[in-house]
Each structure stands twice: as C-alpha cells, then as structure tokens.
Write an enzyme that holds these catalytic residues in place. Structure first.
Site, PDB file in Angstrom:
ATOM      1  N   SER A 110      30.630  68.899  39.090  1.00 25.41           N
ATOM      2  CA  SER A 110      30.676  69.974  38.100  1.00 25.41           C
ATOM      3  C   SER A 110      32.144  70.365  37.837  1.00 25.41           C
ATOM      4  CB  SER A 110      29.812  71.139  38.566  1.00 25.41           C
ATOM      5  OG  SER A 110      29.521  72.026  37.506  1.00 25.41           O
ATOM      6  N   ASP A 250      20.402  67.212  32.940  1.00 28.06           N
ATOM      7  CA  ASP A 250      21.610  67.913  33.382  1.00 28.06           C
ATOM      8  C   ASP A 250      22.114  68.896  32.332  1.00 28.06           C
ATOM      9  OD1 ASP A 250      24.063  68.476  34.687  1.00 28.06           O
ATOM     10  OD2 ASP A 250      24.331  66.367  35.257  1.00 28.06           O
ATOM     11  N   HIS A 277      21.277  68.885  37.449  1.00 27.01           N
ATOM     12  CA  HIS A 277      22.707  69.026  37.735  1.00 27.01           C
ATOM     13  C   HIS A 277      23.113  68.605  39.146  1.00 27.01           C
ATOM     14  CE1 HIS A 277      26.601  70.431  36.490  1.00 27.01           C
ATOM     15  NE2 HIS A 277      26.680  71.405  37.379  1.00 27.01           N
TER      16      HIS A 277
END
Length: 299
Positions: A110, A250, A277
């Site tokens: 991320s 995601d 995610h």
C-alpha cells in the site's frame, strides 16, 4: 526441527527511535526482505506472516514507521513534519543500522509500496529486488478510482459518506458503519478480519496522528498532504527486478497499478483473483508461492 531466531529492538533515528523485528540471519547468503507497511501511520502487525519466508532462507525485517506501534509517537508534531522524505530517511537509517544495506529486497505494501518504489528509483547499490504490493502509483490516480468504487457501493452508502465528509463529522458512528461497507469489499474480504489485521487497524485507531495528517479520515477520503503525491515520474529509474501484486477486488484498482507495469523496465504483475487489498492474508498459500518464486529468480 530448527527454530528460526527472532530479534526485536529499536534503533536511534535522530532524536527518535524506530522499532524493528528481524527473523532469520541477515548476511547468511540470501538478501534480507525488508517490509514497509501501509498507512501511512500503520504498523507491522498485519505483515507478520511474511516472517515465514525466513524458514526458506530469506531473513525478514519488519519495522514500525515513526509515529506508531513500537516506534516513537509524536502526537503533537505539526502536520508538515510528516513527509515522504522523513520516511525515506528513516528507511535508509534502518538499513544502515541493521547492517543489511549491502544486500536486501524491499517489500512495500500500500503506502509502503510507493515509498519502496521511490527508494528504489535512487538505485541504491545493495538493492536486489522490489515488491510493490497493492499500491497506487499516485494519490491523484487513487482518488480518481475511489470515486469509481464508491459509485458501486449499495444504495445510500456513498450518500451517507459524502454527507459526513461535507459536514466534517467523519468521526461519527454512522460514517464508520458506512466506511466499513467499503472496507469489507475492497480492503479485507475475510470475515471476521484476521487478528493481525485487526491489531494494525486498532493501532491506527488509537493513534491516528500520521494517518490523519498524510492521508485523511478514511482510505477513500484523502485530504491530507499526500493527496497530490505520487511516484510515476521516477518509475523508469528503477533498475532492479520488480514484482507487482494486487487483488481483483483491491482498492488499489488495476488503473492505479498500471503505471508500474508500463514504466518499470523489469516488471511482472500477479493479480490475486480472490483478494482485495491484502492478498498475503486472503490467499496466503498462493502469495507465498509467488513470493518464493520471485525471490529465487533474483539469484
């Protein structure tokens, strides 16, 4: 059966301290895998499963970025204290202090993926490979795609979110409940959430200083200092083999990841069909296989 050793501690970073955890033996033949967590303002907890890679010979370094977890908390620091450069400097400091700067692979998840890509673009001599997991190439791209995902939420959910965002009442229970509809679709599809992911979530909840300053009140309402930031311009400068990871559901949609695939010279992209995610928790067996295959390819 041998037991892989784990050491924990802190290293000084200016006037502050960075907490780390090392599993395995750095310097024993294979590069250390250094993991950069998301957020910003998150913690290492949800990435602890990566330590299993140490059993296959790759030492694993986890750490809490400054501002949360076991590292120094700075709740009174001004918003402009928290910058990407601060965390790039912290990473450089950690690599040197732990003695792994001459032989390492970065895994960035991320926000950590953008940070890792920016670090890699400077072509540090000891970097052997890069994994960018579930990361957009820029926050303007991220925000554009968030509008797409929000429009697909069940009737009334986005209206609730927008009402509270406009009123500045994003700390209300109604906003939280509507936010969770999005999170359960695009952040973690597992029910209940895994314990290690809940631990990270609660760390941010207990000290949201960095997250609020750089991101904002939620994943999809980015009003902090990162709202115009990205790494697209530096991607052609990455000179190591790079693995992209994303989930089919995601919040980092394919459109946000595409610049990495287009601009990084040596890159491959693995999409996890049953993940959002955090594929390392949603599809752990395939994730491990993909990681080991990539790490072995680095020689």
């Amino acid at each position: 059966m041998s037991i892989t050793p784990t050491t924990k501690g802190t290293v000084p970073f200016g006037e502050h301290k960075t907490w780390y955890r090392v599993t395995g033996h750095p310097g024993s033949g294979r590069p250390a895998l250094v993991a950069l967590h998301g957020g910003p303002g998150s913690t290492h907890d949800y990435l602890v499963g990566l330590t299993a890679l140490a059993e296959s010979g790759w030492p694993v370094v986890l750490y809490d970025q400054l501002g949360n977890g076991g590292s120094t908390h700075l709740p009174d620091a001004p918003a402009d204290f928290w910058t990407p450069q601060l965390f790039l400097d912290e990473l450089d400091n950690l690599l040197g202090r732990l003695g792994v700067a001459d032989d390492y692979v970065l895994f960035g998840q991320s926000w950590g993926g953008l940070l890792a890509a920016k670090h890699a673009s400077a072509r540090p001599a000891g970097l052997r490979g890069l994994v960018v997991a579930n990361a957009p190439a820029s926050y303007p791209l991220w925000l554009r795609e968030m509008r797409v995902l929000r429009d697909r939420l069940p009737p009334g959910v986005d209206e609730t979110l927008r009402r509270h965002e406009a009123a500045g009442t994003t700390d209300s229970r109604e906003y939280f409940d509507a936010m969770m509809v999005f999170y359960n679709r695009h952040v973690c599809t597992l029910q209940p959430w895994p314990r290690e992911f809940m631990a990270t979530f609660m760390e941010i909840y207990n000290d949201p200083t960095v997250y609020y300053a750089m991101n904002g009140p939620s994943e999809f309402h980015v009003i902090g200092s990162l709202r115009d930031w990205g790494v697209t311009d530096c991607l052609p400068d990455i000179a190591v083999p790079t693995l992209l990871i994303s989930g089919r559901h995601d919040e980092a949609t394919p459109a946000t990841v595409q610049p990495y695939a287009d601009l990084v010279p040596d890159v491959r992209w693995e999409i996890f069909e049953n993940s959002s995610h955090i594929p390392h928790l949603e599809e752990p067996e395939r994730f491990t296989d993909v990681m080991i295959d990539f790490l072995k390819s680095l020689g």
